[in-house]
Structures are given as C-alpha cells and as structure tokens.
Write a protein that holds these residues in place. Structure first.
Motif, PDB file in Angstrom:
ATOM      1  N   PHE A   1       5.339  11.125  -0.725  1.00 13.72           N
ATOM      2  CA  PHE A   1       6.792  11.161  -0.948  1.00 13.72           C
ATOM      3  C   PHE A   1       7.523  11.071   0.395  1.00 13.72           C
ATOM      4  O   PHE A   1       8.503  10.326   0.556  1.00 13.72           O
TER       5      PHE A   1
ATOM      6  N   ALA B   1       6.097   2.701  -2.908  1.00  6.79           N
ATOM      7  CA  ALA B   1       6.806   3.535  -3.883  1.00  6.79           C
ATOM      8  C   ALA B   1       6.080   3.589  -5.225  1.00  6.79           C
ATOM      9  O   ALA B   1       6.013   4.636  -5.884  1.00  6.79           O
TER      10      ALA B   1
ATOM     11  N   ALA C   1      12.438  16.271  -2.156  1.00  2.23           N
ATOM     12  CA  ALA C   1      12.595  14.827  -2.367  1.00  2.23           C
ATOM     13  C   ALA C   1      13.993  14.500  -2.861  1.00  2.23           C
ATOM     14  O   ALA C   1      14.613  13.500  -2.439  1.00  2.23           O
TER      15      ALA C   1
ATOM     16  N   ARG D   1      10.220   8.819 -10.954  1.00  2.00           N
ATOM     17  CA  ARG D   1       9.002   9.631 -10.816  1.00  2.00           C
ATOM     18  C   ARG D   1       9.311  11.122 -10.827  1.00  2.00           C
ATOM     19  O   ARG D   1       8.565  11.922 -11.418  1.00  2.00           O
TER      20      ARG D   1
ATOM     21  N   ILE E   1      16.785  12.062  -1.150  1.00  2.00           N
ATOM     22  CA  ILE E   1      17.432  10.955  -1.883  1.00  2.00           C
ATOM     23  C   ILE E   1      18.945  11.067  -1.765  1.00  2.00           C
ATOM     24  O   ILE E   1      19.648  10.050  -1.625  1.00  2.00           O
TER      25      ILE E   1
ATOM     26  N   VAL F   1       7.274   7.415   1.806  1.00  2.00           N
ATOM     27  CA  VAL F   1       8.108   6.441   1.075  1.00  2.00           C
ATOM     28  C   VAL F   1       9.579   6.659   1.394  1.00  2.00           C
ATOM     29  O   VAL F   1      10.326   5.695   1.662  1.00  2.00           O
ATOM     30  N   LEU F   2      10.042   7.913   1.374  1.00  2.00           N
ATOM     31  CA  LEU F   2      11.464   8.183   1.582  1.00  2.00           C
ATOM     32  C   LEU F   2      11.864   8.054   3.053  1.00  2.00           C
ATOM     33  O   LEU F   2      12.980   7.596   3.355  1.00  2.00           O
TER      34      LEU F   2
ATOM     35  N   LEU G   1       3.414   6.337  -6.113  1.00  2.00           N
ATOM     36  CA  LEU G   1       3.791   7.685  -6.518  1.00  2.00           C
ATOM     37  C   LEU G   1       3.346   8.003  -7.959  1.00  2.00           C
ATOM     38  O   LEU G   1       3.071   9.154  -8.308  1.00  2.00           O
TER      39      LEU G   1
ATOM     40  N   CYS H   1      11.868   6.473  -7.100  1.00  2.00           N
ATOM     41  CA  CYS H   1      11.619   7.889  -6.792  1.00  2.00           C
ATOM     42  C   CYS H   1      12.273   8.816  -7.822  1.00  2.00           C
ATOM     43  O   CYS H   1      11.665   9.817  -8.242  1.00  2.00           O
TER      44      CYS H   1
END
Length: 827
Positions: free
Chosen positions: A5, A17, A35, A64, A39, A8-9, A20, A61
């Motif tokens: 996580f 991504a 997370a 998920r 975001i 990816v972020l 995940l 994200c």
C-alpha cells in the motif's frame, strides 16, 4: 502501513495497484486508516482533477479498502478516516464535467457512500456520517443528492434523533424539489415539529406533481401531525385534503387523517360535510370512515345531530350488510347523546327487528317529526312509549301475504310488552334474550327473509319513479325454509336441494311495476299453470332445459360441493368493465356463527360466469324446466344484459349454446376463492349438504375459542421491520391470538412484556404476500392490513403460515360478528 500500500500510494504506481487484490483482507486491515489519509492528501493536490494516473490509482485503492472493510466488518474502526476523506470531497467541484462524466471527487464520494450506506444501522458510524451527508444535499450533483437522500431515509428509520438538528437543511432540500426526502419528514416531525409545522402549507402545495409513493409519504406526515393534535397547522391544509379526497389512490388515507381530526376538533370539518357526503356516495367502500366523521360532527349540537342522522339512516337503508353495524353504532351514539330527537322510543326501534331497511324507515319518520313536540308528548304520556314504535313497525311491514308470519311475531312481542306495561310500577323493557325459550322460538325473526322483503319493498317504492321500470342491477338469495313444522317442501324439489336451497328474490317483476318475492311454492305453481301455454312449446330455453334437466341437477349437485352459491349478487359498473359484488353467508347461522349478522363479500371480474352458475342452481330447485317468462329468469336476464356489450349473445342464446360452464372457468373461480381465503372461513358440510362457516362446521372448537383469555393460536413469527425493497430486516417476536386481539411481545419469549396489540375488529384484511412481491426469501409471508398501517409476518414454514392465516381470518370474522351483534341488538 502495509509495504505494498505504501509503495503504490507513495509512487502512485498504477502498474502495482492491481496487486493489492492479491493480499488477504486481514493482512491489510490494520493499514486501512493510514491508506485513507494518504488518499485524502493525493486527492487534495491542485493537479488531481487533470491527472488521470492519480485518479486511477486512487479509484483502485478505494475499491480495495472498502472491500476489506466489508469483509472484516471493521467500519467502526476506520469510520473516522473514511468520513474525513468523504468530507474532503466537499471542498472540490462535484458537478459533472460532461453529459455522462462525473467529476473525480464525485466518484470518490460515491464509492465511499456505497460503503457507508451498507452500515446505516451502526450508530457510531451514523453519528459521523449524517452531518456530512446533509452537506452533500446542497452541492448540485443530482446523483449524489439522490444517494444521500436514500441514506438519510434509512438513518431516519434507525436513528431519527441524529437528523433532528439538520431539519431546516432537509426541509430546504425538499422545497427545492428533492421529493425523495419526504419519507424522512414523519420521523423528523416527532423530533422537531416546529420547522415542519411552519412550512406545512408549502410542502403540500406541489402534491399534484409528485409520484404516488411520494404523495403517500406526504400524507403520512399529515397523519402524524393530526395524531399529535396540531390542528392549527392543519387548518390551512383542510381544503387541500378535501380537494384530493376524490383520488381513489389516496381517499382512504385522507379519510383516516380526517377521522383523526374529528376525534378532537369535529367543528373544523363541519363546513366540508357536503363534500364528504359526495365521497360516500361515489365510494361506498369508504362509508365506515365517513359515517364516523358524520357522527363526530353530529355530537356538536342537536341541529348538526339531526343533519348527520338523516345521512346515516339513509345510508343504513342502502348499504351492504358489512357496514350496518358501523352505521347503527353512530346512530345509537347520537340518539343517546341527544335523547330529545327520538325520545325513549329509540330503544324499542333497535330492539324490534333485524331488518335494517325497516329500522331506517322508522328513524326517518321519527326525524321528520318535530323533536320538541315529541319530547313533550313523551313527558306527558310515558306509558305510550312502547306501543308507538310497534304500530309504526307494523305499518312498515304490512301490505303483503308474505309478511303475515312476520306480523304474528311482532304482535306476540307487542302483547308481551303491553302485558307488562299494564302492571304497576315503572315500565319494564323486554329484549328477545329475556323471554322464555318457547316465547323466543315464536318471536324469532328470520333475518335473511326479513331483510330480503324489506329491501325488496324499499326498492319497489323507489323504482316506481324510475324510467321504464328498469330492473336494478342486483338480486338477493335468502333462506325460504322456515323452522316451523307445518311448512312443507313443494313438490318436485330434489331432496338434496332442500338443504342447499335458496330462493331467488326478484327486485322487480319484468311484467309490472310492483315488486314481488319469488318463493319456491309460487314458482312451482307458476310453472304448473304455464305448462299448457302454447307459447312455451316455442320457447327454446324451455325446450333445451327439458332435454337436459337431469344433467343440470347432477351437475349442480356435484358443483355445489366445490363452489358456494352467493346469497346476493350486485352488478357494478367500474367504467372500464363490470364486476359482480357477491355476498356469501352461513346456511346454519348457529350460536357462534361467524356470519349470522353479516356476509363475506367477493368482487369478481367474471359476472357472466356467476350468473350462469346461479341460473343452473335455480333450475335445480324445480321439477320442471324454467322458461324465459319465469320471474327468476327475467331477473337473471336483466343482470346478464348489464354485463354484455351490444351485439353480444343474449342470455337465452348463451345458456343454450353452453349448458354448463367450462371446467377451466370453474377452476379459476376456485382459485379466486382460495386467494381471498374463503375456504379458511367456510366449508361444505356433507351432513347438512350446505356451505357453513368454520364455527358452525366445528362446534367443538367454538366453545374453546370463545372462552375469554383462551388463545386460539400462539407461537413465534418474524416481523418485517423496514419496508424498503433493498433492505430486509426481520425481528422474531412471540405472538398470541386470543379474544379480539393479536398480542405480541417485545422479545422471543412469552414472558417478555407486551407491545401495543393489533385490534382484530380494525383489521381490514389478511392476505398472503402478493406473487409480484414474493421471492425466495418470502415463501411463507403474509400481511395484515389495518386502517392505519400494515404488518408483514413470516412463519417458520408454509404449513405454519397456513395455520396462522386460517386462525387469523376466523378470529377477524368473529370480531366483526361480535361488533355486528352489539350494533344490531344493543341490549
């Protein structure tokens, strides 16, 4: 935060991504709040609305994260971070950029909204989400506004107090056109009535533009206001309510609102009584509510009482049996309150007969007299109070040989009262229940025959002024075999038909203006006299029946065990088609009979089929064929013509062309009787060779059922708590069906405290959940409809559901019968 996580972020790596979704939900559950915060930072960047890569990463994200929250049921742990991201969307543009393209932040809001919507019944989450959801109502995105309205509607059901502080914002949204939120207002009114009360006229103004479900929610709000006795707010809305009273979709709901108002402020409804009278005439099924409103207004003063009484007694003479007890209760209440209108004679009038037409005529006659003079006469001559109404009653029923036996019973009753009135002391009043068994047997009235004779005479009098002597669109069947031993069965009647046998009562003879009842003896004499008529040899119907007479008797004998014969048939024109209003009653009318004073009513879309069945039944009663000149055939022919279009087959042609109904049609009738639960209440008795009610067929159960406090049935049922298509919540409760109530507990045990019971006398119907609404989760569900609401219940299996349905229908019929007996006897 989980390393994938974070990767990816942090790098906004779209290629990673998708990985995940390969992780276990429990593995990433601890990282979800972090997370979400990351975001929120990414989506707040200045270039986010133009950066497609960032938008795609955020969208994946969020999907998920919401999937993991649902799978691990961790909404309360991560609710604060989820709502913070949701609220951050309000800082950005949410309006669509194109025709079918949502703004980037609107997509984030929608995805989070879906996750929160599924957890509307969790108070900690709702406390965080509701203030934010209300803010979205004013942001100009119709799709988001619709979703928020759905969430707030669910929130109002589960936790209405959370919405109370936002009442003004919700009201503003409704008045701007968001009619979905109308469903929230009844719950909000209980919490904060002030703002809603102030805007009530503005809320009802656009009702004509609303969809039917939204109109119903608005009427529910008005009903809530009426229950809280806020007449000041409702006074401006009364013209609006009466203006929509003619809408068949809402007339019953509106009448319930007016009925509520009449219970504490009847004077407000007095100016609208002419409109209410028109509604009662246009919608006879609503006479119950209109009668109660007239009764409430009548209690204001004697002048209004007289006006209300005239309306009520006129309805008493013309309404079907099921409404008589309501009308009589209102009449009795008014005459008791204003005793000077009828004086003490009212008790004798009610006691005298079970014929509602005769009672109505006596009441009209008495109301026409000067009330003051009548009261004075009663004071000066108290000893004349008993004989006077009896003389009136004799004048009502006098004038026909058919009434002689009824007249003898009246005279016996008169002698009994006069004998006692000649003794010293106060005048003693007798009811039929106070005399000896032998006297009671002599004085007993045959209700069906009495009612048929008086209805016949009233219709005959009213039809004299009609055009061309038109035959009314209805016939009555009543028992003609009296209990006297000297009565003999006329020749030519099948032995089986004596028990099943009913007689056809013709409202008006086709050959003359004078109405006359058609008994079996007279009909047989008529056939014997007409047998030598040369015209009969040319009567095709007569010749056809002569060839098939034996088959007709066999057919009726077999059909009579499967399909009951109605006691009364009335043809009603609905505008688009004709329907038959059929009334069925019990042949035995025993002590605990469910239908001794009332009848079971069925509306059928197949009037010609029922007329055909009644014609065959009439023929089965006679040894010789009927002809087109027979009175019973003339009446059935008149009914038939009212159901047919021009150019269609005549009655005689149809009866000759098809001697017997198709088996498929008879099966359809049986299916309709099953759908309305007829066979829960009636059954064919082989011993009596007649259709009898449940209590008369099962006398051994009647004693136990009628014991006070003795439960007819008890056990667990699931009650549907929320009536939304996408949410099904069932709560198990313990129910007891006893006396006139369906009791239910707050919990699953019989030891739990009671909640407010359902009064069976107020139940309008008990039905299986309709096929269109029934799915795999509702195979055992049924619904109870009352004047104010409906209840949906589910049994453990179909057999248990059938048991509850039958017991409920029997108990409801019994409650109505008790009420009817109280209304017709009083003493």
């Amino acid at each position: 935060m989980h390393h994938l996580f974070g990767l990816v972020l942090a790098q906004k790596d779209l290629s990673r991504a998708g990985d995940l979704f390969s992780l276990e939900d429990a593995e990433i559950e601890g990282s979800l709040s972090e997370a979400l915060e990351q975001i929120r930072i990414i989506s707040s960047a200045a270039d986010y609305q133009t950066n497609d890569n960032d938008q795609a990463v955020v969208e994946i994200c969020i999907t998920r994260i919401t999937t993991a929250i649902r799978a691990t049921a961790s909404i309360e742990r991560h609710g604060r971070a989820l709502v913070a991201l949701w609220e951050s969307c309000l800082e950005h543009n949410l309006k669509p950029s194109g025709k079918d393209e949502d703004a980037p932040h609107a997509k984030i809001a929608s995805d989070i909204m879906s996750c929160i919507l599924q957890n509307y019944n969790r108070p900690p989450v709702m406390a965080l989400a509701v203030p934010v959801a209300v803010k979205f109502l004013q942001r100009g995105n119709k799709e988001l506004c619709r979703n928020m309205s759905s969430y707030l509607s669910l929130a109002a059901i589960a936790k209405a107090e959370l919405l109370a502080e936002h009442t003004e914002t919700i009201l503003r949204s409704v008045l701007q056109g968001n009619s979905m939120l109308l469903r929230v207002l009844p719950a909000l009114y209980e919490q904060r009535p002030g703002p809603i009360r102030a805007r009530l006229p503005d809320l009802v103004a656009p009702m004509a533009q609303l969809d039917p479900p939204e109109q119903l929610h608005l009427l529910r709000l008005l009903h809530t206001v009426a229950r809280n006795r806020e007449l000041g707010a409702l006074k401006e809305c009364l013209p609006f309510l009466f203006g929509h009273l003619r809408d068949p979709n809402h007339s019953e709901v509106i009448l319930n609102i007016l009925l509520e108002i009449s219970s504490y402020e009847p004077a407000a409804l007095a100016p609208f009584l002419p409109t209410l009278r028109e509604i009662g005439e246009s919608f006879p099924s609503l006479i119950g509510q209109t009668a109660k409103i007239f009764g409430a207004v009548g209690h204001l003063d004697e002048e209004r009482a007289r006006t209300s009484l005239l309306y009520l007694v006129n309805q008493l003479a013309s309404m079907e049996h099921s409404f008589h007890h309501i009308l009589l209760l209102e009449i009795k209440s008014l005459t008791d309150t204003f005793s000077s209108i009828l004086g003490s004679q009212s008790r004798d009038i009610y006691r005298m007969s079970n014929s509602f037409s005769a009672i109505a005529k006596l009441l009209v006659r008495q109301l026409d007299a000067d009330g003051a003079a009548t009261a004075a006469r009663m004071e000066n001559h108290p000893e004349a109070e008993c004989p006077a109404p009896l003389e009136d009653f004799k004048s009502v029923v006098n004038g026909s040989e058919e009434d002689e036996k009824l007249q003898v019973k009246i005279q016996a009753f008169e002698e009994k009262i006069n004998l006692d009135s000649s003794t010293s002391g106060s005048v003693r009043r007798y009811s039929l229940g106070q005399v000896s068994k032998e006297e009671r047997k002599d004085m007993r009235f045959n209700r069906s025959k009495s009612l048929a004779l008086h209805t016949l005479r009233m219709k005959g009098l009213s039809s004299e002024g009609g055009e061309n002597g038109e035959i009314p669109a209805g016939i009555s069947f009543s028992d003609i075999y009296l209990s006297q031993e000297h009565e003999k069965v006329p020749f030519g009647v099948h032995p089986e038909a004596v028990d099943v046998g009913n007689s056809l009562v013709s409202p008006q003879s086709a050959d003359g203006p004078q109405a006359a009842p058609l008994s079996l003896e007279k009909a047989v004499e008529e056939r014997a006299e007409a047998a030598t008529d040369p015209e009969e040899c040319q009567d095709k119907l007569y010749l056809h029946l002569k060839e098939n007479l034996g088959k007709v008797k066999e057919f009726v004998l077999e059909m009579g065990r499967r399909i009951p014969i109605p006691e009364q048939c009335v043809i009603e024109d609905t505008g688009q088609s004709c329907v038959a209003r059929l009334s069925f009653s019990c042949a035995l009318k025993g002590h605990y009979c469910l239908y001794s004073k009332s009848s079971f009513t069925l509306l059928s879309q197949q009037p010609p089929l029922w007329i055909h069945i009644m014609f065959l039944f009439q023929q089965s009663l006679f040894a010789e064929p009927l002809s087109t000149q027979s009175s019973s055939v003339q009446v059935l022919k008149a009914l038939w013509e009212k159901t047919q279009l021009k150019g269609m087959h005549s009655f005689e042609t149809a009866m000759i062309h098809s001697t017997f109904p198709q088996q498929k049609d008879l099966e359809n009738i049986q299916m309709q009787l099953e759908e309305v639960r007829f066979f829960d209440l009636f059954g064919y008795s082989e011993e009596a060779a007649a259709w009898q009610c449940f209590m008369c067929n099962n006398p051994e159960r009647a004693t136990g059922v009628n014991q006070d406090g003795q439960p007819l049935m008890e056990g667990k049922l699931k009650e549907k708590q929320v009536r939304w298509k996408f949410i099904k919540r069932w709560k198990t409760r313990y129910f007891t069906l006893a006396g006139n109530q369906l009791l239910f507990r707050k919990g699953k045990s019989k030891d739990d405290p009671d909640e407010c019971p359902i009064e069976l006398s107020k139940v309008q119907s008990v039905k299986v959940v309709g096929k269109k609404r029934r799915d795999r989760s509702l195979p055992r569900a049924f619904e109870i409809f009352t004047e104010s609401r409906s209840y949906v219940f589910k049994a453990k299996d179909e057999r248990n559901a059938e048991e509850w349905l039958q017991c409920l229908n029997v108990a409801v019929a019994q409650a109505r019968e008790r009420q009817s007996r109280e209304a017709t006897t009083y003493l």
